[in-house]
Design an enzyme around this catalytic site. Structure first.
Site, short mmCIF file in Angstrom:
data_model
loop_
_atom_site.label_atom_id
_atom_site.label_comp_id
_atom_site.label_asym_id
_atom_site.label_seq_id
_atom_site.Cartn_x
_atom_site.Cartn_y
_atom_site.Cartn_z
N ASP A 21 27.94 30.52 45.11
CA ASP A 21 28.64 31.25 44.06
C ASP A 21 28.74 30.43 42.78
O ASP A 21 28.78 29.20 42.82
CB ASP A 21 30.04 31.63 44.57
CG ASP A 21 30.67 32.75 43.76
OD1 ASP A 21 29.95 33.42 42.98
OD2 ASP A 21 31.89 32.95 43.89
N ASN A 69 27.39 43.53 45.82
CA ASN A 69 26.63 43.14 44.62
C ASN A 69 25.77 44.28 44.06
O ASN A 69 25.34 44.24 42.91
CB ASN A 69 25.74 41.92 44.89
CG ASN A 69 26.52 40.62 45.06
OD1 ASN A 69 26.11 39.73 45.81
ND2 ASN A 69 27.65 40.48 44.36
#
Ligand code: IPE
Ligand code: IPE
Ligand code: MG
Length: 246
Positions: A21, A69
């Site tokens: 991330d 996502n």
């Protein structure tokens, strides 16, 4: 002394899972577009895979794209899919050279067809490799995975092929996309976020969690070794007390 020298090579985790991330923030910090962060993140993946091969980690699973996502701006989703396709094709030779088998988990059929085909191809050409299994979590969500497993089991019960009392942890495991991979002993998340974001919920029931502020494009094998050294200092009691261990 570097972190590599501090590692106890006899007590390595067999499986490390990573939530990669911070690509977007890394790019933004430099006044660049988010995609530049994703491209730079690929260099981290390469270094971490080589780091795992170097010290002998058998399984590495990286969260590359979550079900959630898909809700990002379409331009970013498209760029990520193209990056995925170019990366797996460019890396096929290196994976073979390093004896790494490529694997993928997630709702793969929701990926673009070219992605599905190229993934299948690189998985096939690396299928005999045995030093390390690199699993990409793509269009992955743990709740999706647990629901899919539950439905498969319910179907077998409905058809009379399975009794309720036969449903065990082992049987449930066997229905998961990770059925041939041991549970991760260590999970690393970069970028300072302290959450799981729908990753490997079942498999991480007893995983050691490690969080670092480092953004994914800055994460390199020395950071991985640091995480493993931290992991090796922990006492994993699994519900027992210290005196019962050893
Ligand atoms: C991780 O980086 C990569 C993917 C989720 C595909 P992000 O894109 O989430 O980067 P941040 O968290 O916005 O900085
Ligand atoms: C988790 O990162 C998914 C991946 C790294 C692929 P996100 O950036 O999507 O997660 P949230 O939105 O911060 O929970
Ligand atoms: Mg993020």
């Amino acid at each position: 002394m570097g972190f590599k020298e501090q590692l106890d090579i006899n007590r390595l985790p067999e499986h490390i899972a990573i939530i990669m991330d911070g690509n977007g923030r890394w790019a933004k910090n430099q006044g660049k577009f988010r995609v530049f962060g994703h491209e730079s993140g690929v260099l981290s993946v390469k270094d971490i895979v080589e780091g795992c091969v170097d010290i002998g980690i058998k399984y590495l699973t990286v969260y590359a794209f979550s079900t959630e996502n898909w809700n990002r701006p379409i331009e970013e989703v498209n760029a990520l899919m193209e990056l995925l396709i170019s990366t797996i094709n460019e890396q096929a030779e290196t994976l073979n050279k390093n004896n790494v088998r490529l694997n993928a988990i997630g709702d793969l059929k929701s990926l673009p067809q070219k992605c599905i085909d190229d993934l299948a191809n690189v998985m096939e050409v690396t299928s005999k490799n045995s030093r390390c299994t690199l699993t990409l979590a793509l269009s992955y969500s743990a709740k999706w995975e647990i629901l899919s497993a539950t439905k498969k089991i319910a179907e077998q019960v409905k058809e009379g092929k399975l009794n309720l009392d036969e449903i065990s942890e082992e049987l449930f495991n066997a229905q998961l996309t990770t059925s041939n991979i041991p549970d991760p002993e260590l999970m690393i998340r970069t970028s300072g976020e302290h959450r799981i974001s729908n990753f490997l919920l079942w498999q991480m029931a007893y995983t050691e969690l490690y969080f670092t502020e480092t953004l994914w494009p800055d994460f390199r094998r020395e950071d991985l070794f640091e995480a493993i050294v931290d992991y090796q200092k922990r006492e994993r009691r699994f519900g027992k007390i210290s005196e019962q261990l050893n």
